[in-house]
Design a protein around this motif. Structure first.
Motif, PDB file in Angstrom:
ATOM      1  N   ARG A  71      16.733  34.998   3.120  1.00  0.00           N
ATOM      2  CA  ARG A  71      16.185  33.640   3.297  1.00  0.00           C
ATOM      3  C   ARG A  71      15.762  33.036   1.961  1.00  0.00           C
ATOM      4  NH1 ARG A  71      11.060  33.043   5.215  1.00  0.00           N
ATOM      5  NH2 ARG A  71      11.064  35.298   5.265  1.00  0.00           N
ATOM      6  N   GLU A  72      15.114  33.862   1.137  1.00  0.00           N
ATOM      7  CA  GLU A  72      14.662  33.378  -0.177  1.00  0.00           C
ATOM      8  C   GLU A  72      15.870  33.105  -1.087  1.00  0.00           C
ATOM      9  OE1 GLU A  72      11.269  35.280  -1.931  1.00  0.00           O
ATOM     10  OE2 GLU A  72      11.816  34.656  -3.963  1.00  0.00           O
ATOM     11  N   ILE A  73      16.861  33.990  -1.041  1.00  0.00           N
ATOM     12  CA  ILE A  73      18.060  33.800  -1.864  1.00  0.00           C
ATOM     13  C   ILE A  73      18.761  32.496  -1.474  1.00  0.00           C
ATOM     14  CG2 ILE A  73      20.358  34.754  -2.351  1.00  0.00           C
ATOM     15  CD1 ILE A  73      19.079  37.575  -2.099  1.00  0.00           C
ATOM     16  N   ASN A  74      18.881  32.275  -0.166  1.00  0.00           N
ATOM     17  CA  ASN A  74      19.543  31.043   0.287  1.00  0.00           C
ATOM     18  C   ASN A  74      18.753  29.803  -0.133  1.00  0.00           C
ATOM     19  OD1 ASN A  74      21.685  32.378   1.416  1.00  0.00           O
ATOM     20  ND2 ASN A  74      20.787  32.453   3.474  1.00  0.00           N
ATOM     21  N   PHE A  75      17.443  29.923  -0.111  1.00  0.00           N
ATOM     22  CA  PHE A  75      16.619  28.791  -0.550  1.00  0.00           C
ATOM     23  C   PHE A  75      16.879  28.502  -2.030  1.00  0.00           C
ATOM     24  CE2 PHE A  75      12.885  26.668  -2.227  1.00  0.00           C
ATOM     25  CZ  PHE A  75      12.720  25.650  -1.308  1.00  0.00           C
ATOM     26  N   LEU A  76      17.002  29.561  -2.823  1.00  0.00           N
ATOM     27  CA  LEU A  76      17.270  29.383  -4.256  1.00  0.00           C
ATOM     28  C   LEU A  76      18.641  28.722  -4.467  1.00  0.00           C
ATOM     29  CD1 LEU A  76      15.807  32.750  -5.589  1.00  0.00           C
ATOM     30  CD2 LEU A  76      14.860  30.457  -5.975  1.00  0.00           C
ATOM     31  N   PHE A  77      19.629  29.102  -3.660  1.00  0.00           N
ATOM     32  CA  PHE A  77      20.943  28.444  -3.755  1.00  0.00           C
ATOM     33  C   PHE A  77      20.796  26.950  -3.479  1.00  0.00           C
ATOM     34  CE2 PHE A  77      23.317  32.547  -2.273  1.00  0.00           C
ATOM     35  CZ  PHE A  77      23.198  33.070  -3.547  1.00  0.00           C
ATOM     36  N   GLY A  78      20.006  26.636  -2.463  1.00  0.00           N
ATOM     37  CA  GLY A  78      19.793  25.228  -2.115  1.00  0.00           C
ATOM     38  C   GLY A  78      19.153  24.464  -3.273  1.00  0.00           C
ATOM     39  N   LEU A  79      18.199  25.106  -3.928  1.00  0.00           N
ATOM     40  CA  LEU A  79      17.526  24.453  -5.064  1.00  0.00           C
ATOM     41  C   LEU A  79      18.491  24.227  -6.228  1.00  0.00           C
ATOM     42  CD1 LEU A  79      13.991  25.996  -5.672  1.00  0.00           C
ATOM     43  CD2 LEU A  79      14.560  23.706  -4.838  1.00  0.00           C
ATOM     44  N   LEU A  80      19.358  25.207  -6.437  1.00  0.00           N
ATOM     45  CA  LEU A  80      20.347  25.069  -7.510  1.00  0.00           C
ATOM     46  C   LEU A  80      21.287  23.903  -7.222  1.00  0.00           C
ATOM     47  CD1 LEU A  80      21.440  28.743  -8.230  1.00  0.00           C
ATOM     48  CD2 LEU A  80      20.407  27.156  -9.864  1.00  0.00           C
ATOM     49  N   ARG A  81      21.694  23.837  -5.971  1.00  0.00           N
ATOM     50  CA  ARG A  81      22.570  22.748  -5.520  1.00  0.00           C
ATOM     51  C   ARG A  81      21.921  21.411  -5.865  1.00  0.00           C
ATOM     52  NH1 ARG A  81      23.115  25.048  -0.428  1.00  0.00           N
ATOM     53  NH2 ARG A  81      25.058  26.141  -0.852  1.00  0.00           N
ATOM     54  N   GLU A  82      20.659  21.287  -5.455  1.00  0.00           N
ATOM     55  CA  GLU A  82      19.910  20.053  -5.709  1.00  0.00           C
ATOM     56  C   GLU A  82      19.750  19.797  -7.202  1.00  0.00           C
ATOM     57  OE1 GLU A  82      15.804  19.254  -4.239  1.00  0.00           O
ATOM     58  OE2 GLU A  82      16.554  20.270  -2.447  1.00  0.00           O
ATOM     59  N   TYR A  83      19.454  20.858  -7.940  1.00  0.00           N
ATOM     60  CA  TYR A  83      19.232  20.717  -9.386  1.00  0.00           C
ATOM     61  C   TYR A  83      20.489  20.155 -10.044  1.00  0.00           C
ATOM     62  CZ  TYR A  83      18.190  21.877 -14.239  1.00  0.00           C
ATOM     63  OH  TYR A  83      17.972  21.799 -15.600  1.00  0.00           O
ATOM     64  N   PHE A  84      21.633  20.773  -9.719  1.00  0.00           N
ATOM     65  CA  PHE A  84      22.866  20.307 -10.356  1.00  0.00           C
ATOM     66  C   PHE A  84      23.209  18.893  -9.911  1.00  0.00           C
ATOM     67  CE2 PHE A  84      23.772  24.982 -10.911  1.00  0.00           C
ATOM     68  CZ  PHE A  84      23.659  24.953 -12.285  1.00  0.00           C
ATOM     69  N   GLN A  85      22.923  18.568  -8.641  1.00  0.00           N
ATOM     70  CA  GLN A  85      23.254  17.225  -8.169  1.00  0.00           C
ATOM     71  C   GLN A  85      22.356  16.158  -8.778  1.00  0.00           C
ATOM     72  OE1 GLN A  85      23.015  18.124  -4.001  1.00  0.00           O
ATOM     73  NE2 GLN A  85      25.223  18.209  -3.738  1.00  0.00           N
ATOM     74  N   LYS A  86      21.052  16.462  -8.809  1.00  0.00           N
ATOM     75  CA  LYS A  86      20.093  15.413  -9.195  1.00  0.00           C
ATOM     76  C   LYS A  86      19.804  15.355 -10.684  1.00  0.00           C
ATOM     77  CE  LYS A  86      17.242  15.393  -4.998  1.00  0.00           C
ATOM     78  NZ  LYS A  86      15.922  15.870  -4.534  1.00  0.00           N
ATOM     79  N   THR A  87      19.979  16.443 -11.380  1.00  0.00           N
ATOM     80  CA  THR A  87      19.461  16.488 -12.746  1.00  0.00           C
ATOM     81  C   THR A  87      20.524  16.310 -13.813  1.00  0.00           C
ATOM     82  OG1 THR A  87      17.959  18.110 -11.791  1.00  0.00           O
ATOM     83  CG2 THR A  87      17.736  17.740 -14.132  1.00  0.00           C
ATOM     84  N   VAL A  88      21.798  16.472 -13.422  1.00  0.00           N
ATOM     85  CA  VAL A  88      22.835  16.451 -14.440  1.00  0.00           C
ATOM     86  C   VAL A  88      22.873  15.126 -15.212  1.00  0.00           C
ATOM     87  CG1 VAL A  88      25.330  16.495 -14.828  1.00  0.00           C
ATOM     88  CG2 VAL A  88      24.242  18.265 -13.470  1.00  0.00           C
ATOM     89  N   GLU A  89      22.735  14.010 -14.492  1.00  0.00           N
ATOM     90  CA  GLU A  89      22.804  12.728 -15.200  1.00  0.00           C
ATOM     91  C   GLU A  89      21.611  12.551 -16.139  1.00  0.00           C
ATOM     92  OE1 GLU A  89      25.428  10.844 -15.597  1.00  0.00           O
ATOM     93  OE2 GLU A  89      26.361  12.393 -14.356  1.00  0.00           O
ATOM     94  N   GLU A  90      20.459  13.044 -15.689  1.00  0.00           N
ATOM     95  CA  GLU A  90      19.255  12.988 -16.532  1.00  0.00           C
ATOM     96  C   GLU A  90      19.476  13.821 -17.810  1.00  0.00           C
ATOM     97  OE1 GLU A  90      15.679  14.008 -14.236  1.00  0.00           O
ATOM     98  OE2 GLU A  90      15.006  15.250 -15.917  1.00  0.00           O
ATOM     99  N   LEU A  91      20.065  14.992 -17.642  1.00  0.00           N
ATOM    100  CA  LEU A  91      20.319  15.861 -18.791  1.00  0.00           C
ATOM    101  C   LEU A  91      21.379  15.243 -19.696  1.00  0.00           C
ATOM    102  CD1 LEU A  91      20.345  19.308 -16.926  1.00  0.00           C
ATOM    103  CD2 LEU A  91      18.550  18.436 -18.428  1.00  0.00           C
ATOM    104  N   HIS A  92      22.388  14.673 -19.069  1.00  0.00           N
ATOM    105  CA  HIS A  92      23.471  14.047 -19.835  1.00  0.00           C
ATOM    106  C   HIS A  92      22.911  12.902 -20.691  1.00  0.00           C
ATOM    107  CE1 HIS A  92      27.494  12.996 -20.915  1.00  0.00           C
ATOM    108  NE2 HIS A  92      27.441  11.821 -20.326  1.00  0.00           N
ATOM    109  N   ALA A  93      22.016  12.116 -20.102  1.00  0.00           N
ATOM    110  CA  ALA A  93      21.403  11.005 -20.847  1.00  0.00           C
ATOM    111  C   ALA A  93      20.609  11.514 -22.048  1.00  0.00           C
ATOM    112  CB  ALA A  93      20.509  10.197 -19.913  1.00  0.00           C
ATOM    113  N   MET A  94      20.087  12.741 -21.930  1.00  0.00           N
ATOM    114  CA  MET A  94      19.339  13.337 -23.059  1.00  0.00           C
ATOM    115  C   MET A  94      20.268  14.078 -24.014  1.00  0.00           C
ATOM    116  SD  MET A  94      15.842  15.016 -21.582  1.00  0.00           S
ATOM    117  CE  MET A  94      16.498  15.859 -20.186  1.00  0.00           C
TER     118      MET A  94
END
Ligand code: IPE
Ligand code: IPE
Ligand code: MG
Length: 241
Positions: A71-94
């Protein structure tokens, strides 16, 4: 900030530990700690870039973390999914350039794709180079390198005498990156837990009692200050001050 900070340390590596305890101390499920940990990562990446640190490597999932509840591992996968989806443009801008170290083969295909896309999207960026260690283990990395070298030697494209430290390092996930000068570990634990075993041979270790979700800009600067107080001798005699 002083100019010196722009060059030393060039490479900071962080063992982001204590998410679970951060949550448990607040009477919350561990998952809340992991979520707060993602926010800490965003802050620290931004501040590292602002300070002129060239390379930042963060330990996000170890080869030993598969021992956790599914359950914890799957939650971490979900967070990674979100991180890559939401943060990439922010990182790219930096102008951050992202790369994964570790073996993502056992991860869900969509998470692997998102990680690959993040790498593609940011690969021309000349700013901070961010390595995210996922299913990373220092021993697995060294064994993989040894196996590749052995295969080349058997093929005849390499002789055993040609294998030296520089050559060996080319077969690691971190090929082309300087070794980290500073390793920070949060949550008070003083161990490497299989992180960058080869690359940390001469790294300075700074341990803070803060749990990772509480690690902020000031904590990063404190760790850098502590690093600068160290006398790095590299086996030699005391440096002239
Ligand atoms: C670090 O926090 C995050 C990962 C290893 C994925 P932990 O989950 O290890 O938190 P603690 O050490 O149990 O408090
Ligand atoms: C190290 O933390 C791995 C990551 C931060 C990803 P752990 O919480 O897994 O390490 P141990 O079990 O305390 O050594
Ligand atoms: Mg831990």
């Amino acid at each position: 900030m002083t100019m010196e900070l722009l060059t030393d340390p060039r490479h900071v590596a962080i063992i982001m530990d204590g998410n679970g305890r951060w949550a448990e101390r607040r009477g919350l499920p561990r998952s809340f700690g992991h979520r707060a940990g993602v926010e800490a990562l965003r802050r620290v990446v931004r501040h590292s870039a602002d300070l002129g640190i060239r390379y930042l490597t963060v330990y996000a999932f170890s080869t030993e973390n598969w021992k956790r509840p599914r359950r914890e591992i799957n939650f971490l996968f979900g967070l990674l999914r979100e991180y890559f989806q939401k943060t990439v443009e922010e990182l790219h801008a930096m102008r951050v350039r992202i790369r994964i170290i570790g073996d993502m083969t056992p991860f869900p295909a969509d998470v692997r794709d998102l990680a690959a896309k993040a790498g593609q999207r940011t690969r021309e960026n000349g700013g901070l180079r961010l390595q995210i260690a996922l299913n990373y283990g220092g021993r697995a990395e060294i064994v993989k390198a040894a196996r590749a070298l052995a295969a080349e030697a058997r093929e005849g494209s390499l002789t055993p005498a040609e294998i030296d430290e520089d050559r060996f390092a080319l077969y690691l996930h971190t090929a082309g990156l300087p070794d980290p000068e500073l390793v920070i570990r949060t949550s008070g634990e003083s161990r490497l837990s299989n992180f960058l075993l080869w690359q940390t041979a001469y790294a300075e270790l700074v341990v803070t009692d803060l749990c990772w979700p509480d690690f902020d800009e000031a904590a990063l600067e404190n760790a850098l200050t502590e690093y600068r107080r160290r006398d790095r001798r590299f086996g030699s005699v005391r440096r002239e001050k």
